[in-house]
Design an enzyme around this catalytic site. Structure first.
Site, PDB file in Angstrom:
ATOM      1  NE  ARG A   1      -2.671   8.757  -9.554  1.00 39.54           N
ATOM      2  CZ  ARG A   1      -3.302   8.221  -8.505  1.00 39.54           C
ATOM      3  NH1 ARG A   1      -2.611   7.762  -7.493  1.00 39.54           N
ATOM      4  NH2 ARG A   1      -4.617   8.152  -8.486  1.00 39.54           N
TER       5      ARG A   1
ATOM      6  CG  PHE B   1      -4.691  15.734   1.222  1.00 43.45           C
ATOM      7  CD1 PHE B   1      -5.480  14.597   1.169  1.00 43.45           C
ATOM      8  CD2 PHE B   1      -4.276  16.314   0.041  1.00 43.45           C
ATOM      9  CE1 PHE B   1      -5.857  14.050  -0.048  1.00 43.45           C
ATOM     10  CE2 PHE B   1      -4.649  15.784  -1.187  1.00 43.45           C
ATOM     11  CZ  PHE B   1      -5.445  14.643  -1.222  1.00 43.45           C
ATOM     12  CB  VAL B   2       0.828  13.398   1.947  1.00 43.11           C
ATOM     13  CG1 VAL B   2       1.255  13.995   3.284  1.00 43.11           C
ATOM     14  CG2 VAL B   2       0.230  12.015   2.156  1.00 43.11           C
TER      15      VAL B   2
ATOM     16  CG  ASP C   1      -6.148   8.233   5.620  1.00 40.21           C
ATOM     17  OD1 ASP C   1      -6.777   8.408   6.675  1.00 40.21           O
ATOM     18  OD2 ASP C   1      -5.911   9.152   4.832  1.00 40.21           O
TER      19      ASP C   1
ATOM     20  CD  GLU D   1      -3.285  -0.193   0.683  1.00 40.92           C
ATOM     21  OE1 GLU D   1      -3.150   0.689  -0.189  1.00 40.92           O
ATOM     22  OE2 GLU D   1      -4.383  -0.547   1.130  1.00 40.92           O
ATOM     23  CG  ASP D   2      -0.919   4.774  -1.582  1.00 42.99           C
ATOM     24  OD1 ASP D   2      -1.667   4.021  -0.926  1.00 42.99           O
ATOM     25  OD2 ASP D   2      -1.369   5.679  -2.313  1.00 42.99           O
TER      26      ASP D   2
END
Length: 177
Positions: A165, A152-153, A103, A99-100
């Site tokens: 991206r 928020f990134v 959250d 996963e990136d």
């Protein structure tokens, strides 16, 4: 970009983190090979760098596509499965879910449940970023790169309405206009 964006994690720190995660995974998978499953679209850059850093053989890379954001900066809370794995793709395989960012935990839980339904030999989770302040569903991350604040990134695969991206660093958006 504008002056409300600040480099939050540099490309150098990202590269160091990828190498450290690969070394940790390699220690755990000596003598075994992996099927790497990644969640699109956000993790595509991270997974490419990670699998190139691994010494552990990667038999295959499989792709899942989930969505919970849409155009905003807040998760909708509803996870949609846009692309599933083929039946039996990970059955009896050692699986690394990449996963990136973890959250809220909702998307990751959906992905893990899809994988578990195929009865892999084992499954572990690797995430570049973890944002525990936002967690509403508990998730155990086996290989966690960087724990971040509730910001928020964007960049390094992470997007804002499908844009940004391609940024090599990860930026924190200080204010949304």
């Amino acid at each position: 970009m504008n002056d409300q964006w600040v480099v939050y994690i540099s490309k150098e720190k990202i590269a160091q983190t990828v190498q450290a995660l690969a070394a940790e995974i390699d220690r755990d998978y000596v003598g075994r090979s992996l099927v790497v499953v990644t969640v699109l679209k956000g993790a595509f850059i991270f997974v490419a760098d990670l699998i190139r850093a691994l010494k552990t053989p990667v038999d295959r890379v499989e792709l899942l596509r989930l969505s919970s954001y849409g155009a905003g900066t807040e998760s909708s809370g509803e996870v949609r499965v846009l692309v599933e794995l083929p039946p039996g793709a990970v059955t009896n395989q050692h699986v690394l879910l990449v996963e990136d960012i973890v959250d809220s935990g909702r998307s990751t839980t959906v992905a893990l449940n899809l994988l578990k339904a195929q009865q892999p030999a084992s499954i572990k989770l690797c995430s570049l970023l973890s944002k525990p302040e936002r967690r509403v569903v508990p998730v155990d991350i086996d290989y966690c790169g960087i724990t971040i604040e509730d910001k928020f990134v964007i960049g390094y695969g992470l997007d804002w309405d499908e844009r940004y991206r391609d940024l090599p660093d990860i930026y924190a958006i200080e204010s949304v206009e």
